[in-house]
Design a protein around this motif. Sequence first.
Motif, PDB file in Angstrom:
ATOM      1  N   LYS A 103       0.838  -1.205   0.000  1.00  0.00           N
ATOM      2  CA  LYS A 103       0.000   0.000   0.000  1.00  0.00           C
ATOM      3  C   LYS A 103       0.869   1.250   0.000  1.00  0.00           C
ATOM      4  O   LYS A 103       1.956   1.261   0.561  1.00  0.00           O
ATOM      5  N   VAL A 104       0.331   2.288  -0.623  1.00  0.00           N
ATOM      6  CA  VAL A 104       0.945   3.618  -0.593  1.00  0.00           C
ATOM      7  C   VAL A 104      -0.021   4.528   0.151  1.00  0.00           C
ATOM      8  O   VAL A 104      -1.208   4.579  -0.179  1.00  0.00           O
ATOM      9  N   ASN A 105       0.485   5.247   1.167  1.00  0.00           N
ATOM     10  CA  ASN A 105      -0.404   6.187   1.858  1.00  0.00           C
ATOM     11  C   ASN A 105      -0.354   7.553   1.171  1.00  0.00           C
ATOM     12  O   ASN A 105       0.415   7.758   0.236  1.00  0.00           O
ATOM     13  N   LYS A 106      -1.169   8.461   1.651  1.00  0.00           N
ATOM     14  CA  LYS A 106      -1.274   9.781   1.014  1.00  0.00           C
ATOM     15  C   LYS A 106       0.028  10.591   1.091  1.00  0.00           C
ATOM     16  O   LYS A 106       0.258  11.491   0.293  1.00  0.00           O
ATOM     17  N   LYS A 107       0.882  10.258   2.042  1.00  0.00           N
ATOM     18  CA  LYS A 107       2.165  10.954   2.174  1.00  0.00           C
ATOM     19  C   LYS A 107       3.243  10.341   1.289  1.00  0.00           C
ATOM     20  O   LYS A 107       4.375  10.808   1.273  1.00  0.00           O
ATOM     21  N   GLY A 108       2.913   9.258   0.581  1.00  0.00           N
ATOM     22  CA  GLY A 108       3.876   8.643  -0.327  1.00  0.00           C
ATOM     23  C   GLY A 108       4.742   7.563   0.304  1.00  0.00           C
ATOM     24  O   GLY A 108       5.711   7.127  -0.302  1.00  0.00           O
ATOM     25  N   ALA A 109       4.384   7.127   1.511  1.00  0.00           N
ATOM     26  CA  ALA A 109       5.137   6.047   2.163  1.00  0.00           C
ATOM     27  C   ALA A 109       4.512   4.705   1.789  1.00  0.00           C
ATOM     28  O   ALA A 109       3.292   4.583   1.686  1.00  0.00           O
ATOM     29  N   GLY A 110       5.363   3.719   1.593  1.00  0.00           N
ATOM     30  CA  GLY A 110       4.882   2.390   1.247  1.00  0.00           C
ATOM     31  C   GLY A 110       4.930   1.456   2.438  1.00  0.00           C
ATOM     32  O   GLY A 110       5.718   1.641   3.362  1.00  0.00           O
TER      33      GLY A 110
END
Length: 130
Positions: A103-110
Motif C-alpha cells: 500500500k501507498v499512503n497519502k504521504k507517499g510512504a509504502g
Amino acid sequence: MPYQDVFVLFWNQVKESVQEGSFAKLTMAKTIGKPDLKNIFLRPVYSKNDFKVLLKYRYRSKDTEDKEEELTLDEAYQVLKANLKTHFFSVILFTTKKDIIFKVNKKGAGSITETLPSFTDITQAKSDLE
C-alpha cells in the motif's frame, strides 16, 4: 520509507513466488478518484521453459472493453510501476503460501503486510490472444 523503495521489496516477493511456483494472481486495487480503469490483474502463464503473465485491464464502463496482453514479468513490472500512485494505491499478490499487500499512503510512504493465503490452487490464465 518512500513507496518506490518498498515496491522494489514487494516485487522481489513477486519474483520469488514465480520461482517457487506459488504465484496465483496479482491485483492492483484502491483506485485514486473514479477513473474508468477499475483494476489491473496479472494471472500466470506457465510453460516448460518460460513464465509470462496475462495482464488484464478491467474498466468500470460496460462500453469500454477489457484489454489483455501477455507480458514478461519485467514488462509487467513497468506497467504496474507506472500505474502506482497515479491510478492505484495498492497491489495485492496472491500466492498459495500467503497474500502480500503493498500500500501507498497519502504521504507517499509504502508498506507491506502479509495475510493467510486466499488461493490454494493456481489457475493458469486463458489468453484471448492465442
